[in-house]
Design a protein around this motif. Sequence first.
Motif, PDB file in Angstrom:
ATOM      1  N   PHE A 180       0.802  -1.124  -0.108  1.00 27.31           N
ATOM      2  CA  PHE A 180      -0.057   0.014  -0.170  1.00 27.31           C
ATOM      3  C   PHE A 180       1.005   1.009   0.110  1.00 27.31           C
ATOM      4  O   PHE A 180       1.538   1.536   0.819  1.00 27.31           O
ATOM      5  N   PRO A 181       0.901   2.074  -1.099  1.00 28.24           N
ATOM      6  CA  PRO A 181       1.618   3.404  -1.172  1.00 28.24           C
ATOM      7  C   PRO A 181       1.394   4.327  -0.140  1.00 28.24           C
ATOM      8  O   PRO A 181       0.791   5.494  -0.426  1.00 28.24           O
ATOM      9  N   GLN A 182       1.503   4.284   1.134  1.00 32.91           N
ATOM     10  CA  GLN A 182       1.367   5.078   2.093  1.00 32.91           C
ATOM     11  C   GLN A 182       2.312   6.538   1.925  1.00 32.91           C
ATOM     12  O   GLN A 182       3.165   6.769   1.375  1.00 32.91           O
ATOM     13  N   THR A 183       1.421   7.631   2.270  1.00 29.28           N
ATOM     14  CA  THR A 183       2.218   8.878   1.849  1.00 29.28           C
ATOM     15  C   THR A 183       1.553   9.883   2.630  1.00 29.28           C
ATOM     16  O   THR A 183       0.740   9.677   3.565  1.00 29.28           O
ATOM     17  N   TRP A 184       2.279  11.140   2.873  1.00 25.64           N
ATOM     18  CA  TRP A 184       2.153  12.128   3.858  1.00 25.64           C
ATOM     19  C   TRP A 184       2.275  13.375   3.353  1.00 25.64           C
ATOM     20  O   TRP A 184       3.005  13.312   2.076  1.00 25.64           O
ATOM     21  N   ILE A 185       2.370  14.274   4.048  1.00 27.62           N
ATOM     22  CA  ILE A 185       2.607  15.734   3.839  1.00 27.62           C
ATOM     23  C   ILE A 185       4.071  15.952   3.612  1.00 27.62           C
ATOM     24  O   ILE A 185       4.825  15.385   4.284  1.00 27.62           O
ATOM     25  N   SER A 225      -4.728   0.262  10.821  1.00 23.35           N
ATOM     26  CA  SER A 225      -3.301   0.043  10.526  1.00 23.35           C
ATOM     27  C   SER A 225      -2.598   1.091  10.983  1.00 23.35           C
ATOM     28  O   SER A 225      -1.447   1.598  10.547  1.00 23.35           O
ATOM     29  N   GLY A 226      -3.269   2.352  11.161  1.00 24.85           N
ATOM     30  CA  GLY A 226      -2.668   3.597  11.252  1.00 24.85           C
ATOM     31  C   GLY A 226      -2.879   4.810  10.780  1.00 24.85           C
ATOM     32  O   GLY A 226      -2.280   5.395  10.317  1.00 24.85           O
ATOM     33  N   MET A 227      -4.087   4.644  10.146  1.00 19.71           N
ATOM     34  CA  MET A 227      -4.636   6.041   9.353  1.00 19.71           C
ATOM     35  C   MET A 227      -3.761   6.106   8.185  1.00 19.71           C
ATOM     36  O   MET A 227      -3.317   7.408   8.007  1.00 19.71           O
ATOM     37  N   ARG A 228      -3.250   5.180   7.597  1.00 15.80           N
ATOM     38  CA  ARG A 228      -2.136   5.181   6.239  1.00 15.80           C
ATOM     39  C   ARG A 228      -2.978   5.735   5.236  1.00 15.80           C
ATOM     40  O   ARG A 228      -4.045   5.050   4.509  1.00 15.80           O
ATOM     41  N   MET A 229      -2.564   6.786   4.430  1.00 14.29           N
ATOM     42  CA  MET A 229      -3.211   7.445   3.582  1.00 14.29           C
ATOM     43  C   MET A 229      -2.565   7.300   2.015  1.00 14.29           C
ATOM     44  O   MET A 229      -1.297   7.085   2.078  1.00 14.29           O
ATOM     45  N   LYS A 349      -9.714  22.344   7.697  1.00 11.66           N
ATOM     46  CA  LYS A 349      -8.928  23.589   7.748  1.00 11.66           C
ATOM     47  C   LYS A 349      -8.335  23.766   8.952  1.00 11.66           C
ATOM     48  O   LYS A 349      -7.094  24.316   8.962  1.00 11.66           O
ATOM     49  N   ILE A 350      -9.027  23.395  10.235  1.00 11.75           N
ATOM     50  CA  ILE A 350      -8.424  23.563  11.671  1.00 11.75           C
ATOM     51  C   ILE A 350      -7.203  22.550  11.551  1.00 11.75           C
ATOM     52  O   ILE A 350      -6.229  22.646  12.074  1.00 11.75           O
ATOM     53  N   HIS A 351      -7.660  21.312  11.002  1.00 13.29           N
ATOM     54  CA  HIS A 351      -6.453  20.339  11.143  1.00 13.29           C
ATOM     55  C   HIS A 351      -5.128  20.867  10.383  1.00 13.29           C
ATOM     56  O   HIS A 351      -4.176  20.892  10.900  1.00 13.29           O
ATOM     57  N   GLN A 352      -5.238  21.475   9.081  1.00 12.80           N
ATOM     58  CA  GLN A 352      -4.230  21.965   8.294  1.00 12.80           C
ATOM     59  C   GLN A 352      -3.420  23.104   9.036  1.00 12.80           C
ATOM     60  O   GLN A 352      -2.338  23.135   9.177  1.00 12.80           O
ATOM     61  N   GLN A 353      -4.392  23.973   9.639  1.00 16.09           N
ATOM     62  CA  GLN A 353      -3.821  25.098  10.508  1.00 16.09           C
ATOM     63  C   GLN A 353      -2.912  24.715  11.424  1.00 16.09           C
ATOM     64  O   GLN A 353      -1.970  25.362  11.983  1.00 16.09           O
ATOM     65  N   ARG A 354      -3.195  23.563  12.430  1.00 18.45           N
ATOM     66  CA  ARG A 354      -2.678  23.149  13.570  1.00 18.45           C
ATOM     67  C   ARG A 354      -1.550  22.235  13.331  1.00 18.45           C
ATOM     68  O   ARG A 354      -0.554  22.147  14.056  1.00 18.45           O
ATOM     69  N   ILE A 355      -1.558  21.388  12.117  1.00 13.12           N
ATOM     70  CA  ILE A 355      -0.577  20.459  11.819  1.00 13.12           C
ATOM     71  C   ILE A 355       0.594  21.139  11.180  1.00 13.12           C
ATOM     72  O   ILE A 355       1.838  20.777  11.530  1.00 13.12           O
ATOM     73  N   THR A 356       0.561  22.227  10.704  1.00 10.73           N
ATOM     74  CA  THR A 356       1.463  23.033   9.886  1.00 10.73           C
ATOM     75  C   THR A 356       2.627  23.408  10.651  1.00 10.73           C
ATOM     76  O   THR A 356       4.000  22.985  10.232  1.00 10.73           O
ATOM     77  N   PRO A 357       2.494  24.078  11.847  1.00 12.32           N
ATOM     78  CA  PRO A 357       3.676  24.044  12.823  1.00 12.32           C
ATOM     79  C   PRO A 357       4.371  22.767  13.053  1.00 12.32           C
ATOM     80  O   PRO A 357       5.486  23.184  13.740  1.00 12.32           O
ATOM     81  N   THR A 370      -6.565  13.933   5.541  1.00  8.95           N
ATOM     82  CA  THR A 370      -7.648  13.491   4.513  1.00  8.95           C
ATOM     83  C   THR A 370      -8.954  14.165   5.014  1.00  8.95           C
ATOM     84  O   THR A 370      -9.586  13.380   5.999  1.00  8.95           O
ATOM     85  N   GLY A 371      -9.584  15.042   4.548  1.00 12.86           N
ATOM     86  CA  GLY A 371     -11.119  15.276   5.077  1.00 12.86           C
ATOM     87  C   GLY A 371     -10.928  15.503   6.704  1.00 12.86           C
ATOM     88  O   GLY A 371     -10.382  16.409   7.007  1.00 12.86           O
ATOM     89  N   ALA A 372     -11.821  14.843   7.289  1.00 13.13           N
ATOM     90  CA  ALA A 372     -12.033  15.088   8.864  1.00 13.13           C
ATOM     91  C   ALA A 372     -10.957  14.225   9.565  1.00 13.13           C
ATOM     92  O   ALA A 372     -10.855  14.504  10.822  1.00 13.13           O
ATOM     93  N   ILE A 373     -10.144  13.568   8.824  1.00 14.62           N
ATOM     94  CA  ILE A 373      -8.965  12.750   9.561  1.00 14.62           C
ATOM     95  C   ILE A 373      -7.837  13.460   9.374  1.00 14.62           C
ATOM     96  O   ILE A 373      -7.250  13.890   8.407  1.00 14.62           O
ATOM     97  N   ALA A 374      -7.074  13.535  10.635  1.00 13.04           N
ATOM     98  CA  ALA A 374      -5.590  13.987  10.770  1.00 13.04           C
ATOM     99  C   ALA A 374      -4.909  13.131  11.420  1.00 13.04           C
ATOM    100  O   ALA A 374      -5.452  12.559  12.561  1.00 13.04           O
ATOM    101  N   ALA A 375      -3.766  12.661  11.233  1.00  8.41           N
ATOM    102  CA  ALA A 375      -2.784  11.690  11.766  1.00  8.41           C
ATOM    103  C   ALA A 375      -1.175  12.294  11.712  1.00  8.41           C
ATOM    104  O   ALA A 375      -0.902  12.666  10.748  1.00  8.41           O
TER     105      ALA A 375
END
Length: 440
Positions: A180-185, A225-229, A349-357, A370-375
């Motif tokens: 499974f080609p898991q990816t992230w930011i 398995s860990g919210m793998r995206m 949007k809040i996930h993106q705002q808070r995960i960026t730092p 992805t959507g409402a899911i942040a990991a």
Amino acid sequence: MKKIKNKDLITLDSNHVWHPFTQEATAPDPIHITSASGATLNAANGKKYLDLISSWWLTTHGHAHPKIAKAIAKQAKQLEQVIFAGFTHKPAVTLATNLVNILPKNLTRVFFSDNGSTSVEVALKMARQYYLNQGEKRDKFLAFQGGYHGDTVGAMSVGATTGFFNPFKPMLFPVDTIPFPQTWINDQEVEKKENQTLIELDKYLNKHKNQCAAVLIEPLVQGASGMRMCSPQFMQKMAEKIKEAGVLLICDEVMTGFGRTGEMFASQKAKINPDIICLSKGLTAGFMPLSVTVCTQEIYKGFLSASFDKAFAHGHSFTANSLSCAAAVASLKLFKKEKTLKKITKIQKIHQQRITPLLNHEKIEKPRITGAIAALEFKTKDPGYSSKIAPKLKKFFISRGLLIRPLGNVLYLLPPYCISSSDLHRAWDGIESALLEIDF
């Protein structure tokens, strides 16, 4: 019958109850929840807990939503249950019709069962018998490494690579798997991983396309398995290859369905059309057990015959339970009435705002949304589901009134869509505190 007092409940629980995914010998006492509303759980001791995992990914519009509760109560006064073989009722027909109207257009036939595992079991049996009814014996299934599809025997077989089912390996049937080609930011290797998986898929289909009944995937997000995206682009290329090979594609959307990825269904966000889709969890907004397996008209027609031997001989006692169907119908109405997808956009949007730092934080890696899911993943010497950091994190968050249940060293947020901006920021504040205070 003896009335149980609140002060005796935990003792009686300890004496008689066996909890899921719990090592009872070492786990702390469970928390006695007496009521819930919105995103908040109320405990018997007066404490409140913010539900940031939608109570195992079930709750969509919020706990105890009055519209859904009212729909169930109204239905209970009319019809609570009837055998679904040879009979039907309005809630089931209404739900099936409403689902077909919002699913990918090729999915037109709804088969009811009662939970995510059984919806997958139905899909596997449906795929195999579909070909068998046409005189083709296709015994192979292809799944993706790390995919989790439930705890019944068929579902465990296609999810064996998660490692959850090692005690039951002798019971499982063989299933082929590819990475499974898991990816992230900011993942610099995503294209390489996707191409490697697609090459593996090509090799497999070239060799086994006439023996393979179906390919099964959790679209966009592997949950347990860990919210793998993975990326929508990969999903599209994968689906095209499977279609060209003449193999069925099953999308397990038990977790990803009903808005979790930002669209109503992950398959829609990925712009793919599966032959079979499995739905449960958010289907009834967390109120009642229910699942469906929805397939194409072509698959359905493959079971039509003058002989019962070609019929799909599968069912459950509570198939299409009218109370569950009434809850699901009410939930679907709320998606439109309450503009739920817009709420999910705000959550993202809040996930993106808070995960960026935190993208370059020394203690975390692989942040993803992805959507409402942040990991994100805590860097530890023992990563994985049994990581020793998990109980530390759970204890830390519970002490602060936050229900966050890590998947090993993977921390994720998947809140009910009704969560307020302030409560979601409070959850992220808690994560930042954990990074400062917990010694890994």
